[in-house]
Design a protein around this motif. Structure first.
Motif, PDB file in Angstrom:
ATOM      1  N   LYS A 265      46.700  43.871  28.005  1.00  0.00           N
ATOM      2  CA  LYS A 265      47.136  43.833  29.397  1.00  0.00           C
ATOM      3  C   LYS A 265      46.340  42.777  30.155  1.00  0.00           C
ATOM      4  N   THR A 266      47.015  41.919  30.881  1.00  0.00           N
ATOM      5  CA  THR A 266      46.327  40.872  31.632  1.00  0.00           C
ATOM      6  C   THR A 266      46.362  41.103  33.140  1.00  0.00           C
ATOM      7  N   VAL A 267      47.030  42.148  33.583  1.00  0.00           N
ATOM      8  CA  VAL A 267      47.109  42.431  35.017  1.00  0.00           C
ATOM      9  C   VAL A 267      45.736  42.857  35.534  1.00  0.00           C
ATOM     10  N   SER A 268      45.408  42.472  36.763  1.00  0.00           N
ATOM     11  CA  SER A 268      44.172  42.925  37.399  1.00  0.00           C
ATOM     12  C   SER A 268      44.445  44.213  38.166  1.00  0.00           C
ATOM     13  N   ARG A 269      43.379  44.860  38.574  1.00  0.00           N
ATOM     14  CA  ARG A 269      43.541  46.101  39.354  1.00  0.00           C
ATOM     15  C   ARG A 269      44.238  45.809  40.682  1.00  0.00           C
ATOM     16  N   HIS A 270      43.860  44.696  41.299  1.00  0.00           N
ATOM     17  CA  HIS A 270      44.522  44.314  42.546  1.00  0.00           C
ATOM     18  C   HIS A 270      46.026  44.135  42.311  1.00  0.00           C
ATOM     19  N   GLU A 271      46.376  43.432  41.256  1.00  0.00           N
ATOM     20  CA  GLU A 271      47.786  43.167  40.970  1.00  0.00           C
ATOM     21  C   GLU A 271      48.546  44.450  40.660  1.00  0.00           C
ATOM     22  N   PRO A 305      32.093  47.296  41.331  1.00  0.00           N
ATOM     23  CA  PRO A 305      31.585  47.058  42.691  1.00  0.00           C
ATOM     24  C   PRO A 305      32.707  47.148  43.723  1.00  0.00           C
ATOM     25  N   GLY A 306      32.427  47.836  44.813  1.00  0.00           N
ATOM     26  CA  GLY A 306      33.415  47.995  45.879  1.00  0.00           C
ATOM     27  C   GLY A 306      34.291  49.215  45.704  1.00  0.00           C
ATOM     28  N   GLY A 307      34.192  49.871  44.556  1.00  0.00           N
ATOM     29  CA  GLY A 307      35.052  51.024  44.296  1.00  0.00           C
ATOM     30  C   GLY A 307      34.831  52.161  45.280  1.00  0.00           C
ATOM     31  N   ARG A 308      33.569  52.406  45.613  1.00  0.00           N
ATOM     32  CA  ARG A 308      33.283  53.489  46.561  1.00  0.00           C
ATOM     33  C   ARG A 308      33.835  53.163  47.944  1.00  0.00           C
ATOM     34  N   GLN A 309      33.682  51.918  48.363  1.00  0.00           N
ATOM     35  CA  GLN A 309      34.201  51.509  49.669  1.00  0.00           C
ATOM     36  C   GLN A 309      35.724  51.606  49.694  1.00  0.00           C
ATOM     37  N   PHE A 310      36.368  51.245  48.591  1.00  0.00           N
ATOM     38  CA  PHE A 310      37.819  51.379  48.459  1.00  0.00           C
ATOM     39  C   PHE A 310      38.242  52.832  48.652  1.00  0.00           C
ATOM     40  N   ARG A 311      37.574  53.730  47.940  1.00  0.00           N
ATOM     41  CA  ARG A 311      37.928  55.156  48.040  1.00  0.00           C
ATOM     42  C   ARG A 311      37.660  55.691  49.438  1.00  0.00           C
ATOM     43  N   ALA A 333      40.727  44.803  50.254  1.00  0.00           N
ATOM     44  CA  ALA A 333      39.867  43.705  50.700  1.00  0.00           C
ATOM     45  C   ALA A 333      38.393  44.024  50.517  1.00  0.00           C
ATOM     46  N   LYS A 334      38.079  45.289  50.320  1.00  0.00           N
ATOM     47  CA  LYS A 334      36.690  45.699  50.134  1.00  0.00           C
ATOM     48  C   LYS A 334      36.233  45.593  48.682  1.00  0.00           C
ATOM     49  N   VAL A 335      37.157  45.229  47.795  1.00  0.00           N
ATOM     50  CA  VAL A 335      36.826  45.127  46.373  1.00  0.00           C
ATOM     51  C   VAL A 335      36.972  43.673  45.932  1.00  0.00           C
ATOM     52  N   PRO A 336      35.933  43.083  45.344  1.00  0.00           N
ATOM     53  CA  PRO A 336      36.047  41.691  44.892  1.00  0.00           C
ATOM     54  C   PRO A 336      37.123  41.550  43.827  1.00  0.00           C
ATOM     55  N   GLN A 337      37.841  40.440  43.863  1.00  0.00           N
ATOM     56  CA  GLN A 337      38.799  40.122  42.802  1.00  0.00           C
ATOM     57  C   GLN A 337      38.012  39.792  41.537  1.00  0.00           C
ATOM     58  N   ILE A 338      38.356  40.440  40.423  1.00  0.00           N
ATOM     59  CA  ILE A 338      37.666  40.179  39.165  1.00  0.00           C
ATOM     60  C   ILE A 338      38.686  39.934  38.077  1.00  0.00           C
ATOM     61  N   ALA A 340      40.800  40.528  34.836  1.00  0.00           N
ATOM     62  CA  ALA A 340      41.399  41.789  34.394  1.00  0.00           C
ATOM     63  C   ALA A 340      40.590  42.465  33.313  1.00  0.00           C
ATOM     64  N   ALA A 341      39.970  41.704  32.428  1.00  0.00           N
ATOM     65  CA  ALA A 341      39.282  42.289  31.293  1.00  0.00           C
ATOM     66  C   ALA A 341      37.829  42.616  31.584  1.00  0.00           C
ATOM     67  N   THR A 342      37.328  42.232  32.787  1.00  0.00           N
ATOM     68  CA  THR A 342      35.920  42.415  33.078  1.00  0.00           C
ATOM     69  C   THR A 342      35.623  43.865  33.417  1.00  0.00           C
ATOM     70  N   ALA A 343      34.546  44.386  32.871  1.00  0.00           N
ATOM     71  CA  ALA A 343      34.139  45.759  33.156  1.00  0.00           C
ATOM     72  C   ALA A 343      32.807  45.742  33.876  1.00  0.00           C
ATOM     73  N   PHE A 344      32.662  46.625  34.859  1.00  0.00           N
ATOM     74  CA  PHE A 344      31.429  46.737  35.616  1.00  0.00           C
ATOM     75  C   PHE A 344      30.977  48.186  35.643  1.00  0.00           C
ATOM     76  N   THR A 345      29.721  48.370  35.895  1.00  0.00           N
ATOM     77  CA  THR A 345      29.190  49.700  36.166  1.00  0.00           C
ATOM     78  C   THR A 345      28.853  49.762  37.638  1.00  0.00           C
ATOM     79  N   GLU A 346      29.403  50.757  38.315  1.00  0.00           N
ATOM     80  CA  GLU A 346      29.199  50.855  39.753  1.00  0.00           C
ATOM     81  C   GLU A 346      27.793  51.320  40.064  1.00  0.00           C
ATOM     82  N   ALA A 347      27.134  50.649  40.992  1.00  0.00           N
ATOM     83  CA  ALA A 347      25.762  51.029  41.355  1.00  0.00           C
ATOM     84  C   ALA A 347      25.768  52.294  42.192  1.00  0.00           C
TER      85      ALA A 347
END
Length: 347
Positions: A265-271, A305-311, A333-338, A340-347
């Protein structure tokens, strides 16, 4: 036979039998049409299930409302709660008329309310009733009929009793068993506790597949990662995820490539969220409140990053009068565009 028209949405099914290699479990208040539409943006192949709908609700209530769905959700299974063979047969026929890909009988829900109506896990103590209901459902429809159950209930927790249940229902024609690898405790535990407290016994599900290789055995209960899915698939025909697929829906983007050999899958979360805007606008036009839709999207940015602000933004604003797509745009708008395949750990 000709694929039946989905009277709720005006579309027809594909007529293709669903694959149960990867399924998303039926969950009350969670696997609503709004969650399922979002899930389908992330995976085209995962088999989705409705919330459990009782036969009484379908027969005596607003049938159209309970069976409403969008053809974009296919493949989609309807889960029924009930024990009267005639009522189950009638509702299985409705499932086909409304275009569902499968109809499933709930023999796993432990709540007091359903027990009092002979629905759910208590039926594990009455395999003959389950067999009779299954046989009636199968005779009433051309779509697949399956059973979802526990490995036992308190007082009937032995391996031999589990095998007796399987053999009785299989003798009625059932070929697919979705097995939650815990017993259900019918007194003293809440439904939530029944999903955590009784220990998981995955080896029992593995043993069922070894003992009955002619049956399709799907494993369910506590599965959280793609790696765990692969491990279970060594010993079973399919996996079913529940809470993880809801709280961390992005895991569904791995399903088509990992389990069905399709391109990643190549779609981003924003998309993925933006692709839902036309559907959300349609729902808002029908009078649905944004909060009833957006609550199912809160996990979309889980762990980045930004997931908590989104929620937080959605939780604080989606319930307000007149809330619409602008709330979602502001939350995005509170979540940076990343990537699609990038994974982060939320602080």
């Amino acid at each position: 036979m000709k694929a039946p028209q989905n009277r709720a949405s005006g579309h027809v099914t594909t007529g293709v039998e669903p694959s149960r290699r990867f399924c998303v479990a039926p969950m009350m208040d969670w696997t609503t049409p709004h969650y399922r539409y979002m899930a389908r943006q992330l995976s085209k192949r995962a088999l989705l299930y409705t919330e459990m709908v009782t036969t009484g609700a379908l027969i005596h209530g607003d049938t159209e409302r309970f069976l409403h769905h969008n053809a974009a959700e296919y493949p989609l299974a309807l889960q029924l709660g009930g024990s009267n063979a005639g009522e189950l047969a009638h509702c299985a026929d409705l499932a086909q008329q409304f275009g569902f890909s499968e109809v499933n009988l709930n023999v796993g829900c432990p709540s007091d309310k359903v027990q009092n109506n002979m629905i759910g896990a208590c039926l594990m103590g009455h395999p003959d009733i389950v067999a009779e209901g299954f046989k009636a459902m199968q005779a009433a429809t051309d779509i697949p009929v399956t059973v979802k159950h526990r490995i036992g209930i308190n007082g009937r927790e032995s391996w031999d009793e589990l095998c007796g249940f399987i053999e009785t229902v299989a003798a009625a024609g059932c070929k697919t068993f979705i097995v939650h690898a815990r017993i259900a405790v019918l007194e003293g535990l809440s439904p939530k506790e029944n999903r955590d407290v009784p220990p998981l016994k995955y080896d029992w599900v593995y043993r069922l597949k070894a003992k009955y290789p002619q049956l399709e055995i799907i494993i369910n209960g506590g599965i959280k990662t793609v790696n765990e899915c692969h491990q279970h698939l060594v010993h079973s025909d399919g996996v079913m995820l529940g809470r993880e697929a809801y709280h961390n829906p992005w895991i569904l983007t791995q399903v088509d490539s990992e389990f069905f050999g399709e391109p990643e899958k190549t779609v981003s979360r924003h998309e993925a969220l933006e692709a839902m805007y036309p559907f959300i606008e349609q729902e808002l036009a029908r009078g649905v409140y944004l909060g009833h839709i957006s609550r199912h999207m809160l996990g979309l940015f889980h762990g980045i990053p930004g997931g908590r602000q989104f929620r937080r933004y959605i939780s604080e604003n989606a319930h307000k009068p007149g809330a619409g797509l602008d709330v979602l745009r502001q939350a995005l708008a509170k979540v940076p565009q990343i990537d699609a395949a990038t994974a982060f750990t939320e602080a």
